[in-house]
Scaffold this active site. Structure first.
Site: not given
Ligand code: FAS
Ligand code: PHB
Length: 390
Positions: A73, A202, A294, A298, A385
């Site tokens: 993009h 957005y 989000p 980032k 961004y």
């Molecule tokens: P994660 O949370 O992905 O992974 C952590 C892992 O550790 C999980 O698999 C969990 O099961 C495991 N774990 C937890 N406790 C444990 C324990 N005690 N023992 C062993 N394992 C354990 N980011 C964006 O950039 N754009 C988005 O749109 C976006 N939407 C999101 C929506 C939601 C609902 C959430 C919660 C996050 C969102 N994020 C988004 C952020 C997300 O993408 C995170 O930044 C990303 O998953 C980070 O990755 P990890 O650091 O690996 O953490």
């Molecule tokens: C998504 O595609 O889930 C998404 C993209 C951009 C954002 C947040 C979420 O800033």
């Protein structure tokens, strides 16, 4: 007694990317994950990758599908006053972003780890971390099928997300927590429908924020700002699509293709940073150390840059440059705080804050008008961004 060089707690993108990079540098590692692989893959999360993230995925040798299926993009749109306003990311910064779902990143990393026959423990219960503060032989213990397990390592990487055990195991007096919780959430829908626009939108609207994102040419991801006490069951697909249309410019809403939701969830929004990110032989990585709203896309990208810094530090340690691990926390935090600022500012700019009254709404409009009247302002947004340099 099992031993390894680096014990990685968590098999999300942080843990799997770190494990892959360490293995390619000849550094032994074991990943311990509390959930099943299918459960981890089932979480619908991020969708936009910075070049810093795609560069690391290339270094990890897992970028083939990303390059084949990811969508480059060159720009991003904001909408307000019933109009689309485009920010030319490539023209302003020379860089672009790539639309490729976090689920696919995780799948690629899982496949690579399996192909390399690296050790991953899924469905580990009662995971605990020990002796990381002053010992030189930290341990991770867990229970699986009623059997107790123990792993000794040189280091522990806490890649276990916001609700994980690693940060929670740090004595309160040794860690500073900075947090802001926002008074709303995002209701997200995934649908097998073509994206409403070729680039992300957005939307700033008096009814509330909305985001039109995508996963491919046939799969879309949409969000609307909702109240914190809202429930997914309050939202039929039809109610969601109607609300989304109301928050988009009419010419965009008119071409929205709707369909059955294949995933629907509400995520709370918070800004959060733990300082420092290193405690003796334990390092916090990704969501274990910080959370961003989000709005700036980032979260996943910050997790990747933490992994990049820690990979460099551990590679240096095992190559005899033992002091490099002393710089991980300060280097990662310098980039984390800039991304926290950007995500916070985009959230304040684009969401509806009724508690800020008419003056607050006018401040948002003034900033949006200034943004699109100033190349300098658009460049500043664009370079944040696409991702600040590592
Ligand atoms: P994660 O949370 O992905 O992974 C952590 C892992 O550790 C999980 O698999 C969990 O099961 C495991 N774990 C937890 N406790 C444990 C324990 N005690 N023992 C062993 N394992 C354990 N980011 C964006 O950039 N754009 C988005 O749109 C976006 N939407 C999101 C929506 C939601 C609902 C959430 C919660 C996050 C969102 N994020 C988004 C952020 C997300 O993408 C995170 O930044 C990303 O998953 C980070 O990755 P990890 O650091 O690996 O953490
Ligand atoms: C998504 O595609 O889930 C998404 C993209 C951009 C954002 C947040 C979420 O800033």
């Amino acid at each position: 007694m099992q031993t390894t060089q680096v014990a990685i707690v968590g098999a999300g993108p942080s843990g799997l990317l770190l494990g892959q990079l360490l293995a390619r540098s000849g550094i032994a590692n074991v990943v311990i994950e509390q959930r099943s692989a299918d459960y981890v893959l089932g979480r619908i999360r991020a969708g936009v990758l910075e070049h810093t993230c795609t560069d690391l995925l290339e270094a990890a040798g897992v970028s083939a599908r990303l390059h084949a299926e990811g969508l480059p993009h060159d720009g991003v749109c904001l909408s307000f006053d019933d109009r689309l306003h485009r920010i030319d990311l490539l023209g302003l910064t020379g860089k672009r972003v790539t639309v490729y779902g976090q689920t696919e990143v995780t799948r690629d990393l899982m496949d690579a780890r399996r192909a390399a026959a690296l050790s991953t423990v899924y469905q580990a219960d009662e995971v605990r971390v020990h002796d990381f503060l002053d010992g030189s032989a930290p341990r991770v213990t867990w229970v699986q099928d009623g059997q107790a397990h123990e792993l000794r390592a040189d280091f522990i990487a806490g890649c276990d997300g916001f609700h994980g055990v690693c940060r929670a195991s740090v004595p309160a007096e040794k860690i500073a927590l900075h947090e802001k919780v926002y008074p709303f959430g995002w209701l997200g829908v995934l649908s097998d429908t073509p994206p409403v626009h070729e680039e992300l939108i957005y939307a700033h609207h008096p009814r509330g924020f909305a985001l039109c994102s995508q996963r491919s040419h046939t799969r879309s991801r949409y969000y609307v700002q909702c109240s914190l006490d809202d429930k997914v069951e309050n939202w039929s697909d039809e109610a969601f699509w109607n609300e989304l249309r109301l928050r988009l410019p009419a010419e965009v809403a008119a071409r929205l293709v709707t369909g059955a939701s294949i995933e629907k969830s509400i995520a709370p929004l918070r800004s959060f940073v733990a300082e420092p990110l290193r405690f003796g032989r334990l390092f916090l990585v990704g969501d274990a150390g910080h959370i961003v709203p989000p709005t700036g896309a980032k979260g996943l990208n910050l997790a990747a840059s933490d992994v990049g810094y820690l990979w460099q530090a551990l590679e240096g340690f095992y190559a005899g440059r033992r002091g490099e691990i002393d710089h991980y926390s300060q280097r990662a935090l310098a980039r984390i705080w800039k991304a926290e600022r950007f995500s916070w500012s985009m959230t304040l700019l684009l969401h509806r804050f009724p508690e800020n009254g008419s003056f607050g709404a006018r401040m948002q409009r003034a900033e949006l008008d200034y943004l699109f009247s100033s190349q300098a302002a658009m460049t500043a947004l664009a370079e944040n961004y696409v991702g600040l340099p590592m």
